[in-house]
Design an enzyme around this catalytic site. Sequence first.
Site, PDB file in Angstrom:
ATOM      1  CG  ASP A 131      -7.854   2.143  -2.934  1.00  0.00           C
ATOM      2  OD1 ASP A 131      -6.706   1.799  -2.233  1.00  0.00           O
ATOM      3  OD2 ASP A 131      -8.842   1.827  -2.757  1.00  0.00           O
ATOM      4  CB  VAL A 148      -3.202  -2.166  -1.968  1.00  0.00           C
ATOM      5  CG1 VAL A 148      -3.933  -3.775  -2.073  1.00  0.00           C
ATOM      6  CG2 VAL A 148      -1.771  -2.167  -2.416  1.00  0.00           C
ATOM      7  CG  ASP A 149     -10.193  -1.218  -3.751  1.00  0.00           C
ATOM      8  OD1 ASP A 149     -10.372  -0.629  -2.575  1.00  0.00           O
ATOM      9  OD2 ASP A 149     -11.051  -1.863  -4.686  1.00  0.00           O
ATOM     10  CB  SER A 159     -10.153  -4.905  -4.843  1.00  0.00           C
ATOM     11  OG  SER A 159     -10.252  -5.848  -6.049  1.00  0.00           O
ATOM     12  CG  ASP A 213     -12.520   2.488  -1.649  1.00  0.00           C
ATOM     13  OD1 ASP A 213     -11.529   1.618  -1.759  1.00  0.00           O
ATOM     14  OD2 ASP A 213     -12.890   2.804  -0.438  1.00  0.00           O
ATOM     15  CB  THR A 257      -5.285  -3.941   1.947  1.00  0.00           C
ATOM     16  OG1 THR A 257      -5.477  -2.675   1.111  1.00  0.00           O
ATOM     17  CG2 THR A 257      -4.181  -4.286   2.491  1.00  0.00           C
ATOM     18  CG  ASP A 271      -1.690  -1.331   1.385  1.00  0.00           C
ATOM     19  OD1 ASP A 271      -3.105  -1.066   1.056  1.00  0.00           O
ATOM     20  OD2 ASP A 271      -1.502  -2.411   1.408  1.00  0.00           O
ATOM     21  CE  LYS A 281     -18.661  -0.930   0.026  1.00  0.00           C
ATOM     22  NZ  LYS A 281     -17.273  -0.044   0.297  1.00  0.00           N
TER      23      LYS A 281
HETATM   24  N1  PPS Z   1     -16.855  -0.678   7.090  1.00  0.00           N
HETATM   25  C1  PPS Z   1     -16.888  -0.712   5.677  1.00  0.00           C
HETATM   26  N2  PPS Z   1     -17.786  -0.453   5.124  1.00  0.00           N
HETATM   27  C2  PPS Z   1     -17.663  -0.277   3.754  1.00  0.00           C
HETATM   28  N3  PPS Z   1     -16.647  -0.198   3.157  1.00  0.00           N
HETATM   29  C3  PPS Z   1     -15.462  -0.202   3.878  1.00  0.00           C
HETATM   30  C4  PPS Z   1     -15.671  -0.330   5.255  1.00  0.00           C
HETATM   31  N4  PPS Z   1     -14.420  -0.465   5.680  1.00  0.00           N
HETATM   32  C5  PPS Z   1     -13.548  -0.478   4.740  1.00  0.00           C
HETATM   33  N5  PPS Z   1     -14.165  -0.167   3.329  1.00  0.00           N
HETATM   34  C6  PPS Z   1     -13.596   0.084   2.266  1.00  0.00           C
HETATM   35  O1  PPS Z   1     -14.142  -1.331   1.359  1.00  0.00           O
HETATM   36  C7  PPS Z   1     -12.911  -1.216   0.375  1.00  0.00           C
HETATM   37  C8  PPS Z   1     -12.848  -2.866   0.080  1.00  0.00           C
HETATM   38  O2  PPS Z   1     -14.186  -2.837  -0.582  1.00  0.00           O
HETATM   39  P1  PPS Z   1     -14.614  -4.243  -1.193  1.00  0.00           P
HETATM   40  O3  PPS Z   1     -15.731  -4.031  -1.895  1.00  0.00           O
HETATM   41  O4  PPS Z   1     -13.625  -4.763  -1.817  1.00  0.00           O
HETATM   42  O5  PPS Z   1     -14.832  -5.026   0.074  1.00  0.00           O
HETATM   43  S1  PPS Z   1     -14.405  -6.692   0.499  1.00  0.00           S
HETATM   44  O6  PPS Z   1     -12.927  -6.341   0.678  1.00  0.00           O
HETATM   45  O7  PPS Z   1     -14.579  -7.426  -0.804  1.00  0.00           O
HETATM   46  O8  PPS Z   1     -15.144  -7.019   1.420  1.00  0.00           O
HETATM   47  C9  PPS Z   1     -11.712  -0.957   1.236  1.00  0.00           C
HETATM   48  O9  PPS Z   1     -10.463  -0.415   0.504  1.00  0.00           O
HETATM   49  P2  PPS Z   1      -8.989  -0.716   0.902  1.00  0.00           P
HETATM   50  O10 PPS Z   1      -8.979  -0.255   2.263  1.00  0.00           O
HETATM   51  O11 PPS Z   1      -8.313   0.189  -0.389  1.00  0.00           O
HETATM   52  O12 PPS Z   1      -8.794  -2.017   0.684  1.00  0.00           O
HETATM   53  C10 PPS Z   1     -12.314   0.154   2.192  1.00  0.00           C
HETATM   54  O13 PPS Z   1     -12.140   1.471   1.769  1.00  0.00           O
HETATM   55 MG    MG Z   2      -9.852   0.723  -1.322  1.00  0.00          MG
HETATM   56 MG    MG Z   3      -6.482   0.733  -0.324  1.00  0.00          MG
HETATM   57 MG    MG Z   4      -7.144   0.297   3.320  1.00  0.00          MG
END
Ligand code: PPS
Ligand code: MG
Ligand code: MG
Ligand code: MG
Length: 447
Positions: free
Chosen positions: A211, A213-214, A355, A384, A216, A119, A372
């Site tokens: 982002d 790493v989306d 992601s 995101d 993570t 990241d 979502k």
């Molecule tokens: N509580 C909550 N509710 C909603 N969204 C949140 C929450 N916490 C985090 N995030 C954000 O979700 C990003 C990952 O989204 P995803 O759709 O890939 O979710 S998942 O990992 O498949 O469950 C993730 O992105 P990254 O941090 O870049 O991985 C977050 O920005």
């Molecule tokens: Mg993200």
């Molecule tokens: Mg990220």
């Molecule tokens: Mg993150």
Amino acid sequence: MGSLRLSAWSSSAAARAFPSDWRGRPSRCAPSSPASAAPPALGRLQMGTDHAWQWDCRGGGLGGGGGRRDYAKEMEAAVRVVQVACTLCQRVQDSLLLADAGSGSVHSKLDRSPVTVADWGVQATVSWLLSDCFRDENVSIVAEEDDKTLSSSDGTALLESVVAAVNGCLVEAPKYGLRSPEKDLRAHDVLQAIRKCSSTGGPKGRFWVLDPVDGTLGFVRGDQYAIALALIEDGEVVLGVLGCPNYPMKKEWLNYHQRYYRLMSKVAPPTSGSWNKGCVMYAHKGCGQAWMQPLVHDFGMLNWHNSREIQVSSVSDPVSATFCEPVEKANSSHSFTAGLAHSVGLRNRPLRVYSMVKYAAIARGDAEIFMKFARSGYKEKIWDHAAGVVIIQEAGGVVTDAGGRPLDFSRGVYLEGLDRGIIACSGALLHRRILGAVDASWNSSTL
Ligand SMILES: Nc1ncnc2c1ncn2[C@@H]1O[C@H](COP(=O)(O)OS(=O)(=O)O)[C@@H](OP(=O)(O)O)[C@H]1O
Ligand SMILES: [Mg+2]
Ligand SMILES: [Mg+2]
Ligand SMILES: [Mg+2]
């Protein structure tokens, strides 16, 4: 050619190799190809009548010369930068899965979400490369990570790992047609590059959104993740690039990839160049076209004609449609979407993917719907979604909030004013049905 430094260029060579931007300045990025070489064909970057590469935007968008805005230079730089970032991520993910101490460790942020060397490493790398490419333009970047942990007194070892990952990648930037630093970046430079991404967005001007790493969580689990880079101008996403290192060009290769990763903890990884299992998608607003190319480890080796146009699915019957959603139910209500799916008549099992690969799946027709619905109080961040939204739209799909309004990228770091959730569909018919189902069931939901 790719490693040429600007100082070695004549300005006429630079002008031939790249279009001047709409302010009339030549690009500072190394050229994709000289006028005499094969066209770069990033999507349809083509030789224009003035011997400059131009974005051929037959869908009636912003491309071409003649004083109109032309994002060829930004698109080309963004795709190359994302390709470099994908390489960094692959290396860190490989070492993580082999439980290699150092770059392999996972840290927890204040909100308990994971963060890794990748990241920070990608954020520093992208920041450095964009600043180098657009040196004259005072590049502004909104991105997810900050440097607090790395700058703290107990972050020294971690910072060293990030610096090593960044330098290990930047030294190879010329292979991707980008410049590398004259000497290795020091810890201070890396922290600066991360810190530089502290823009807060807003309605005016131009800024990049990253982002690094989306997903993570998917990344640390050896699963899907994405590197997402978009350019926003006066509140509108004008281009988006999604690097999906574990999302093969063909959906059928996914199973092979998954088997490989299950074995990863037991066997050594293959050498980087031998394993093209990912893709990079990109689109430019108003073009009516979106593109995908394989992940490469050396742009010189890339057959540019490997870029192919992608389009959303033509399926409009819910019975045959597939919806995707986050893997984690903490990020989106699985029970609410299950109810929607039932009422609309979706029969297929949901595709749960980490992601923005979900956006990628819709854009190239692997699924038809993305939904979502985060818990109440959670505010979605622009990084995101920005890149994924423009790619789906240009591939022929529709993305709105649950009230049917476009996502608003003009109000800072968050998608302010978002109505309930996000709905992306391959077509208007499915989209209308989902919106109707949300309205019908929202009041009885616990969201
Ligand atoms: N509580 C909550 N509710 C909603 N969204 C949140 C929450 N916490 C985090 N995030 C954000 O979700 C990003 C990952 O989204 P995803 O759709 O890939 O979710 S998942 O990992 O498949 O469950 C993730 O992105 P990254 O941090 O870049 O991985 C977050 O920005
Ligand atoms: Mg993200
Ligand atoms: Mg990220
Ligand atoms: Mg993150």
